[in-house]
Design an enzyme around this catalytic site. Sequence first.
Site, short mmCIF file in Angstrom:
data_model
loop_
_atom_site.label_atom_id
_atom_site.label_comp_id
_atom_site.label_asym_id
_atom_site.label_seq_id
_atom_site.Cartn_x
_atom_site.Cartn_y
_atom_site.Cartn_z
N GLU A 1 -36.28 1.64 89.92
CA GLU A 1 -35.41 0.52 89.59
C GLU A 1 -35.71 -0.08 88.21
O GLU A 1 -34.82 -0.59 87.55
CB GLU A 1 -35.53 -0.58 90.65
CG GLU A 1 -34.86 -0.25 91.97
CD GLU A 1 -35.78 0.49 92.92
OE1 GLU A 1 -36.96 0.70 92.55
OE2 GLU A 1 -35.33 0.86 94.02
N HIS B 1 -44.06 1.33 95.20
CA HIS B 1 -43.10 2.11 95.97
C HIS B 1 -43.71 2.41 97.33
O HIS B 1 -44.92 2.57 97.47
CB HIS B 1 -42.77 3.42 95.25
CG HIS B 1 -41.57 4.12 95.81
ND1 HIS B 1 -41.66 5.00 96.87
CD2 HIS B 1 -40.26 4.06 95.49
CE1 HIS B 1 -40.45 5.45 97.16
NE2 HIS B 1 -39.59 4.91 96.34
#
Length: 391
Positions: free
Chosen positions: A325, A272
């Site tokens: 996700e 991330h």
Amino acid sequence: MSVNRSAAALVEVPRGLAGVVVADTEVGDVRGREGFYHYRQYSAVELARTRRFEDVWHLLVHGELPDGPQGDAFAAETAALRRLPDEVTRALPAIAAAANGNPLAGMRTALSLLGAARGFRPVYDIDAEQRREDTVVAAAAVPTLLTALYRLGKGLEPVEPREDLPYAAGYLHMLTGAEPEPEQARAVEQYLISTIDHGFNASTFTARVIASTGADVAACLVGAVGALSGPLHGGAPSRALDTLDAIGTPDRVDSWIRDRVLAGERIMGFGHAVYRTEDPRSRMLREIAQSFGGPRVDFAVEVERRVEAILAELKPGRELHTNVEYYAGVVMELCGLPREMFTPTFAAGRTVGWSANILEQAQDSKIIRPAARYVGPAAPVEVPAATPGAA
């Protein structure tokens, strides 16, 4: 030597504006090194665990969590706004056909039409209460638009919105045509709450830039949807599931991962831009997935464990964990959402976060107008004479 005064005033910043503070906000914050994020003064994960979607929506656009009667009134208000104007409904088949099976692409056009049909005016020209009303009107209509565009693209009739269903359950009902199981509706609701807002990401920043020009709410949201549609921003949940499909069986996990990492390829669903610890959204969604159970969930957990171990071995010193996700895809699949609706579902929730940021930005009359450093050929150069054309 002459000095370019405008160039001397420029401030050098990192590529992508990484780490650059461009505004003050009361909407929320992401503290990546701690693995924590919040909406206003409340933990976003705690809100997802304990409150309904409409309560968090109220918090973001009105600035406070509602009490019971306030929450019920706001839920009823937003449910009544799910029905679309006739001129929008009539246009949806043509929009769906032009979008060629891409509901998010269709939503850009449909949102623009909705704003015109509802008479949205530039935020610069209206007061705070009217701005708030416009954002609520738009956000309430988004699930209806997305599900209708999806169904029309599949040759199915849209499902009329039901005012008696909460936001997430109503969304699933309009998508599938069946009333969802309570645990499925709650899982999707928790996912939507956990992704309503997440700092100054690309789509949120886009919405704020457009709002800074004084444009109407629909224009701001259309720009945000365009930014979200990029695969580096909102397009990863289905790709994370594609990773599980590509690996296939537990005996292939290690070899598949090692081949990709050594080839320098990115493993979708891991890493991330902000978090340097485990993504708190991923942690919560893993728990939700495990509450459903089943071989798909067990396989996802095992792949996560092995990916993190191999990344730690091959890329020592780097903190690479699952991001939102990864388990978002697993949860949405468990709840019956088709993969082409994963990113649109993300957009449905994020519309509320965009709305809060639009409202905040509209209070500031300063347009966002950064500079660029020119690196082309030296100027000015004499313009060459036009070459006569052939007779």
